[in-house]
Every structure is written in C-alpha cells, then in structure tokens.
Design an enzyme around this catalytic site. Structure first.
Site, PDB file in Angstrom:
ATOM      1  N   GLU A 112       0.856  -1.187   0.000  1.00 40.81           N
ATOM      2  CA  GLU A 112       0.000   0.000   0.000  1.00 40.81           C
ATOM      3  C   GLU A 112       0.886   1.227   0.000  1.00 40.81           C
ATOM      4  OE1 GLU A 112      -2.642  -0.198   3.473  1.00 40.81           O
ATOM      5  OE2 GLU A 112      -2.403  -2.367   3.314  1.00 40.81           O
ATOM      6  N   LYS A 114       2.027   4.786   1.496  1.00 42.50           N
ATOM      7  CA  LYS A 114       1.994   5.385   2.826  1.00 42.50           C
ATOM      8  C   LYS A 114       1.504   6.820   2.668  1.00 42.50           C
ATOM      9  CE  LYS A 114       4.684   5.433   7.059  1.00 42.50           C
ATOM     10  NZ  LYS A 114       4.625   6.824   7.529  1.00 42.50           N
ATOM     11  N   ASP A 116       0.426  10.516   3.584  1.00 43.43           N
ATOM     12  CA  ASP A 116       1.056  11.448   4.503  1.00 43.43           C
ATOM     13  C   ASP A 116       0.024  12.418   5.080  1.00 43.43           C
ATOM     14  OD1 ASP A 116       3.230  12.204   5.862  1.00 43.43           O
ATOM     15  OD2 ASP A 116       4.189  13.306   4.228  1.00 43.43           O
ATOM     16  N   TYR A 223      -6.908   2.187   5.830  1.00 40.82           N
ATOM     17  CA  TYR A 223      -5.940   1.140   5.539  1.00 40.82           C
ATOM     18  C   TYR A 223      -5.971  -0.056   6.479  1.00 40.82           C
ATOM     19  CZ  TYR A 223      -3.359   3.966   8.907  1.00 40.82           C
ATOM     20  OH  TYR A 223      -3.000   4.686  10.009  1.00 40.82           O
ATOM     21  N   LYS A 310      10.448   3.877   3.164  1.00 42.74           N
ATOM     22  CA  LYS A 310      10.383   5.323   2.926  1.00 42.74           C
ATOM     23  C   LYS A 310      11.133   5.675   1.654  1.00 42.74           C
ATOM     24  CE  LYS A 310       8.448   7.132   6.750  1.00 42.74           C
ATOM     25  NZ  LYS A 310       8.950   7.938   7.842  1.00 42.74           N
ATOM     26  N   CYS A 404      13.771  46.944   9.527  1.00 38.56           N
ATOM     27  CA  CYS A 404      13.279  46.687   8.180  1.00 38.56           C
ATOM     28  C   CYS A 404      14.378  46.972   7.157  1.00 38.56           C
ATOM     29  CB  CYS A 404      12.072  47.569   7.901  1.00 38.56           C
ATOM     30  SG  CYS A 404      11.447  47.385   6.222  1.00 38.56           S
ATOM     31  N   CYS A 407      13.031  50.204   5.006  1.00 39.07           N
ATOM     32  CA  CYS A 407      12.777  51.546   5.543  1.00 39.07           C
ATOM     33  C   CYS A 407      13.442  51.753   6.904  1.00 39.07           C
ATOM     34  CB  CYS A 407      11.276  51.810   5.630  1.00 39.07           C
ATOM     35  SG  CYS A 407      10.490  50.893   6.966  1.00 39.07           S
ATOM     36  N   CYS A 422       7.173  44.833   9.803  1.00 36.39           N
ATOM     37  CA  CYS A 422       7.606  46.223   9.784  1.00 36.39           C
ATOM     38  C   CYS A 422       6.363  47.065  10.014  1.00 36.39           C
ATOM     39  CB  CYS A 422       8.234  46.578   8.437  1.00 36.39           C
ATOM     40  SG  CYS A 422       8.388  48.365   8.225  1.00 36.39           S
ATOM     41  N   CYS A 428       6.829  52.567   4.237  1.00 36.18           N
ATOM     42  CA  CYS A 428       7.729  51.500   3.832  1.00 36.18           C
ATOM     43  C   CYS A 428       7.435  51.130   2.372  1.00 36.18           C
ATOM     44  CB  CYS A 428       7.505  50.307   4.768  1.00 36.18           C
ATOM     45  SG  CYS A 428       8.578  48.909   4.447  1.00 36.18           S
TER      46      CYS A 428
HETATM   47  P1  AMP Z   1       5.123   6.330  11.586  1.00 34.66           P
HETATM   48  O1  AMP Z   1       4.298   7.542  11.864  1.00 34.66           O
HETATM   49  O2  AMP Z   1       6.344   6.603  10.799  1.00 34.66           O
HETATM   50  O3  AMP Z   1       5.305   5.465  12.797  1.00 34.66           O
HETATM   51  O4  AMP Z   1       4.239   5.462  10.576  1.00 34.66           O
HETATM   52  C1  AMP Z   1       3.052   4.887  10.976  1.00 34.66           C
HETATM   53  C2  AMP Z   1       1.908   5.668  10.417  1.00 34.66           C
HETATM   54  O5  AMP Z   1       1.847   5.573   9.008  1.00 34.66           O
HETATM   55  C3  AMP Z   1       0.597   5.138  10.859  1.00 34.66           C
HETATM   56  O6  AMP Z   1       0.245   5.615  12.114  1.00 34.66           O
HETATM   57  C4  AMP Z   1      -0.329   5.631   9.812  1.00 34.66           C
HETATM   58  O7  AMP Z   1      -0.882   6.852  10.235  1.00 34.66           O
HETATM   59  C5  AMP Z   1       0.537   5.942   8.618  1.00 34.66           C
HETATM   60  N1  AMP Z   1       0.124   5.250   7.389  1.00 34.66           N
HETATM   61  C6  AMP Z   1      -0.051   5.849   6.198  1.00 34.66           C
HETATM   62  N2  AMP Z   1      -0.440   4.992   5.254  1.00 34.66           N
HETATM   63  C7  AMP Z   1      -0.534   3.796   5.840  1.00 34.66           C
HETATM   64  C8  AMP Z   1      -0.896   2.497   5.366  1.00 34.66           C
HETATM   65  N3  AMP Z   1      -1.235   2.279   4.094  1.00 34.66           N
HETATM   66  N4  AMP Z   1      -0.888   1.498   6.265  1.00 34.66           N
HETATM   67  C9  AMP Z   1      -0.546   1.702   7.549  1.00 34.66           C
HETATM   68  N5  AMP Z   1      -0.191   2.906   8.049  1.00 34.66           N
HETATM   69  C10 AMP Z   1      -0.177   3.942   7.211  1.00 34.66           C
HETATM   70 ZN    ZN Z   2       9.712  48.788   6.363  1.00 33.79          ZN
END
Ligand code: AMP
Ligand code: ZN
Length: 667
Positions: A112, A114, A116, A223, A310, A404, A407, A422, A428
């Site tokens: 899957e 990851k 963010d 997930y 990662k 600044c 000015c 500022c 300015c």
């Molecule tokens: P970390 O924050 O580095 O410990 O990574 C774990 C976090 O990755 C989990 O708490 C999830 O919030 C996030 N995460 C994002 N995508 C996934 C996924 N497909 N499966 C599991 N965790 C995920």
């Molecule tokens: Zn200024």
C-alpha cells in the site's frame, strides 16, 4: 401520507448514499442542485421536528460544535507505529525474519502507499460512526469526532452489515489542490501560508470550531479494519469488504506473492506517486494473512507483520551564501536563503525559503554553511539541515534582522505571530507598492495594461503613493517614463477608467484590509451592501455575520478607525468606484431563453448558483436537474464535476461560461 419520521429517515438514507457516490466513488448520480434541495428539505424537517434529531444525520456535516478541550480516550487497540526501512537490504532482512518465525516461505504481502497525513481511528457501533480518535501516543488519543464528522467521505451511517462493532483506521489527508487553494486564499487575505498539507491536516483536526473544519477540503483514506468477527482471513479481502461499506480505500493496494514483487511495486510507484492528488512518502508492506499477522504479533513499538519503506527525498548539499529579507504588503518579513546554484530534481536551485526566524534558529544556520536542500510539495525548495562538520571559521551565525531592510524601522513581533513585521505601514516602500499591486491584481480591480513593474515605476517617479492616486493619473504623466509608449500609457488610463465598473465586492477585496480575502469580501458586501455600512459597523455587529470571526472583525474595525483609510475611501468614492452593491439594470426579465433548458454546474464568480437559476427562469428558460439529450446548454463555473463535463461532451451539449450566459440575456 408518509409519516414525518419516515420522510426524514428516507431523506437521510438517500443523502448518505449520494454522499458516497459523490465523495468516495467520485460518480455523482444526481445534480448538486438536487442534492442541495434534498439536504435543505431534511434540514427544514429536522428544524420543525427536533425530537427526531440524529447526531449522524447528513445535516450534521456542516459542523458548528465547539470543542474547547478535546477529551482523552484510551484506545481499545493500541495504535502502533511502523518500523521503517530505506533499502532493499532492510526489506530482505524483514522477509528473512518472517520466514524464520512463520516456518514457511509462502507468504503473500499487500503493498500500500503510505499516505502522509494524520492517523485516525474510527469506531462504528451498530452501523453508526461513534467515535473518531487521533493516534496520540498510541495508547491514548484525542476525541475529535465532531470535527471528523464534517469530512464528507467518511460514512456516518453504514448499510446493514453483520458486523456489530469494529474499528477502522486510516489517514486524514489534505489533497494538494485543496491545500494550495487554501494557501492562495490566505496569502490574498494577508495571512501566512501553511507549511505543508500534512501539518495542516493534523492541525485541522484540532480546531475548536467544527464549522471551520467543514470548510477545509479534508479527505480520509482507510488502511486497516479491526474487529472480532471480520468476514475474511486476509487483510486485502477485509479492506475490499470495508470498501463495500462505503469507505475510501485507494485502488493502489496490491497483493503480491514475494519480496521481488514488493520491490517491483516500490519501483513502480517511485515516480507515479507524484501523479496522485495527495502526498505519499513511502510504501507500507503488510503480511496478508490474518492468521500470520496474529502469529507474528508486535514488538514494543510496532507490528512485526508490517514494515514501511520510505522513499528517499532527493537532497543536495550546497553552500548558504546569504540571507535576504523580503517585505510583503502587510509588512510581514520573509527570510530567503541565497544558495550556491545547484541542480535538484532537474532544475537549478538558487534560493530556498526559510519561513521565519524560528526556522533559522532551529537549523542553527551560519553563513557559508553547507546545507541540505530538499524539494517538498511547495514550489520553492527548503533547507532541511546543516552539515556542521564542514563549518569553519569563515562561517558566521545568521543574525535575524532587527530593522526593516527597506525603511529601517524597528521590526515588531507580536506574541503568537511566527513572523516579524515592519510597522511602518505608510512609509515602507514595498508595503506601499505591495498594496497597490494587490489592488490592481486580476482577482481585485483587474486593471488591464497595468502590472507590478509599472506600479514600481510610478512609485519611483513619485506619481503614486496609494491606490487612489492611480485614478488621478494623466496620459501626459506616463509618456515620459522609461519604456512607456503612448499607446501603453493610454491603455493604462483606459484600464483604470474601466475598473470603475468592477463590482463592490471586488473593490472591497482590492482595498486590502488584512484578513479580508475574496470570500470574506463577498460575505461582507452581501451583508452590509456598502462601504459606509462596513466602516460604521461595530465589532459586535461584524462578528454576527456568517464566517466573520474575531480577528477579521478586529482588523476591519482597526481599518475603519484609521483616518488615513477613511480619507482613502472617500477619494475612491469621488473617482466613482463601486462602493456599494448595484442592481444591474441590464438584466431584466425577458423571454430570451424561451424553450431552452439549462443545466448549471460549479461555482460562479459573480452570482450564486441559486441566483443564476433564478435568472434563467426570469428570462423564460428552464433549469434541468441533470444533463440529458434534452439539455440545450450547460453553464459551467469553477469546479464543475469531471463526470458532468464528460457527459455534456459525449452528448455534444455546448458548455458555456457565466459571462457568455450574461451575454445571452443582455440587450
Ligand atoms: P510512523 O508515523 O512513521 O510510525 O508510521 C506509521 C503511520 O503511518 C501510521 O500511524 C499511519 O498513520 C501511517 N500510514 C499511512 N499509510 C498507511 C498504510 N497504508 N498502512 C498503515 N499505516 C499507514
Ligand atoms: Zn519597512
């Protein structure tokens, strides 16, 4: 006759379903208008019959609940973190351990992406969303249910399933487009942009006012599902089952048979992930068999049955040459690093943003340092670290400026503000020209022929000090300027004359009151109708207006109390700018659209969708609810749904803009 309760329940079910079609499946089957109508009907019924209140009703998605302190909740099942890996070797190591512990090498994995964002744990009981809790420290998190309910892709009510209760975990994310749009609005309103989508997503969950959260384009990707009687014995099948319940489970998930295929998946998504509408920072590999997962169990920190890979963000080392300080139109100071030019991801990088003084302090930056530079979601790259080993006696710590650079006024920093300002608002130069440039910009007065450079030039030649001065300019004054042809001089003057017709709400935005962005300006214009009413309004009156909070109200009051501003506004008035709402005389009722059927989609610049529909009807046309062969025109605003667009194109129905529509009904 159907009972009221029956009607209410039916509407709720329908709306839950349409929500799913729209936000999860991305395939709406009714028009936005019909959706809004149903929602309104439900809201009306709920208002009339408060005894039928339901906290999971689709009407609750708009938010409104205020949470001062989020309740701490202990997770029923701990939310572990994931072990990280950065190389093929790390993964091979992990595989070896799995084989050893399980005593077999026949192991299937799911791959899957990851996502963010911020992790969330959702609890459902009897098919209803009961709780949404943040990860916190893994043992306990914050109860953010009221905020999470506003996220439209999260089902509040599930179709009947055998599962009486279960938990489902996922990531709350802010898609990149939505993030950029939010930032654009913030910058236009004179606020600091947010740093990145992830922090903004997790920050959103902790907002006190859930109505604020409802306005943010958050989404949730799931997930993992956890329960005692899950229907399947593999992680993948259980997730697909969750998908049938209405959860958003991205299709990128894949079952593979061995580690080679895992590596292939990782390779495949290394670049492809940038085409996704949201940010991802790696791949999560999980053992697919639920029995194997149980057998492997957990370490003190993380499951043994899963590992995150990662992706490396491309980084380069280069030298920090100097730091510049830019002054914005609000006086906010933004430090920018000048770097020894270096290639990064196919472009030459010379500058990097530093955001504010805290950032510089955190990095401990010295001039001549070797710094690590990275590209994030933002356009301008950022410095993420310093190679301290290379520091020598040529290097000098970066001292944040106290005055600044433009000015020389002493800078101010208010408690709670990340930035220095500022305070020399009217003396300015970049603040003066910044305000004028904002005034003439496309979304504001949209003055044809006039750009930022010319504004700087006019200011340099002492022809303008504020935006009202623009309207006193004469062609003869412009012609002697560098690179100014007679024709362009005339164009500028014509553009300015034409801008006097720009409607009030845009003028209000152009004036540049801090925190009054495009949307707020619209709200204010609609509510108060004229600048005079706004200038007269008290703080108390202002905050009663929908979407006007304390800081906006205070900023408006400060603006109104300032004599310089009062004078500026009265000059704008004397030049004939639109400082009140006008009723456009050219649009009367007519029969011009007789026998024509219109479908309206998206968000319009000049009027609301309802007003547009009214106009169609006032001019003899009909408003259709969905696109069909009978439709004559589709009037499209911003954000028209992609499925609608392709339907119209398939049926060869002309898609026209708001402006073309106005032309159809004008004399
Ligand atoms: P970390 O924050 O580095 O410990 O990574 C774990 C976090 O990755 C989990 O708490 C999830 O919030 C996030 N995460 C994002 N995508 C996934 C996924 N497909 N499966 C599991 N965790 C995920
Ligand atoms: Zn200024």
């Amino acid at each position: 006759m159907e009972s009221v309760l029956y009607q209410i329940i039916k509407l709720r079910d329908e709306l839950h379903q349409h929500n799913n079609y729209y936000y999860v499946l991305d395939k709406p089957i009714i028009s936005d208008y019909e959706f809004d109508q149903k929602l309104k009907k439900l809201q009306d019924l709920e208002d009339l019959y408060p005894q039928y209140f339901d906290e999971n009703s689709p009407t609750q998605r708009v938010g409104g609940q205020i949470t001062k302190n989020f309740e701490t909740i202990t997770h029923q099942n701990r939310m572990y973190s994931l072990d990280n890996s950065y190389s093929k070797e790390d993964l091979l190591e992990w595989e070896k351990r799995n084989i050893r512990l399980l005593g077999t090498d026949k192991i299937n994995y799911t791959c899957e992406l990851k996502f963010d964002g911020a992790s969330i744990n959702l609890t459902y009981e009897n098919n209803l969303l009961k709780k949404a809790v943040t990860r916190g420290d893994g043992f306990q998190g914050d109860n953010v249910t009221a905020n999470v309910k506003t996220i439209k892709s999260i089902p509040l009510k599930l179709p009947n399933s055998q599962l009486s209760s279960f938990e489902i975990r996922g990531e709350i994310i802010l898609p990149i487009d939505g993030f950029n749009k939010m930032n654009q609005d913030r910058v236009e309103a004179g606020e600091d942009p947010y740093m990145n989508p992830r922090n903004t997503a997790s920050g959103s969950l902790k907002l006190q006012d859930s109505a604020e959260v409802a306005k943010r384009p958050l989404d949730c990707l799931l997930y993992q599902i956890i329960g005692n009687n899950l229907p399947f014995k593999t992680h993948f099948e259980n997730l697909q089952f969750a998908k049938t319940l209405g959860f958003k489970i991205p299709d990128s998930i894949k079952v593979v048979n061995n580690l080679d295929e895992v590596l292939h998946f990782i390779d495949e998504w290394d670049q492809k992930r940038f085409e996704l509408p949201y940010e991802t920072d790696g791949v999560v590999v999980k053992i697919n068999s639920v029995d194997y997962q149980e057998e492997l169990g957990y370490t003190a920190k993380s499951p043994r049955w899963a590992i995150a890979y990662k992706y490396k963000t491309e980084q380069v080392l280069t030298k920090l040459l100097s730091v510049d300080y830019q002054v914005g139109r609000t006086g906010a100071i933004t430090p920018v690093a000048n770097l020894e030019p270096v290639e990064l991801g196919g472009t030459i990088v010379k500058r990097a943003s530093l955001h504010n003084s805290d950032q510089i302090e955190k990095l401990g930056l010295h001039i001549n340092d070797e710094v690590y530079v990275e590209k994030g979601g933002e356009i301008i790259p950022k410095i993420v670290g310093v190679n301290e080993l290379k520091r020598n006696n040529e290097s000098q710590i970066v001292q944040y400026i106290t005055h600044c650079p433009e000015c020389h006024t002493k800078l101010k920093r208010t408690e709670g503000d990340a930035k220095h300002y500022c305070p020399n608002e009217y003396g300015c130069p970049p603040q003066i020209t910044g305000r004028i440039i904002h005034f003439i910009s496309r979304k504001a007065m949209n003055v044809d022929g006039l750009g930022a450079e010319t504004v700087e030039l006019l200011f340099k030649h002492k022809l303008i000090y504020d935006y009202a001065d623009l309207y006193a300019l004469k062609v003869e004054q412009l012609i002697p300027l560098e690179r100014m042809a007679e024709k362009s001089a005339q164009n500028i003057i014509d553009g300015l004359v034409k801008s006097k017709e720009i409607p009030f709400e845009k003028v209000l935005f152009a004036i540049g009151i801090r925190f009054v962005g495009e949307t707020v300006a619209k709200k204010l214009a609609k509510h108060f109708k004229s600048i005079d009413n706004i200038l007269k309004a008290s703080y108390e009156e202002l905050i009663t207006v929908d979407e006007i909070g304390g800081s906006i109200a205070q900023s408006i009051v400060d603006f109104s109390n300032n004599l310089i501003n009062q004078h500026l506004i009265s000059r704008l008035k004397s030049y004939g700018l639109q400082l009140e709402i006008s009723i456009d005389e050219s649009i009367k009722t007519s029969e011009k659209l007789k026998n024509l059927i219109f479908v309206v989609s998206g968000v319009f610049e000049k009027i609301s969708r309802e007003e547009l529909k009214l106009l169609i009807e006032q001019n003899g046309g009909k408003v259709g609810s969905s696109i069909s062969a009978k439709t004559n025109y589709v009037v499209a605003g911003d954000n028209m749904g992609p499925s609608k667009r392709s339907k119209a194109e398939d049926l060869k129905i002309p898609i026209i803009s708001e402006n073309v529509f106005y032309e159809m009904i004008e004399e």
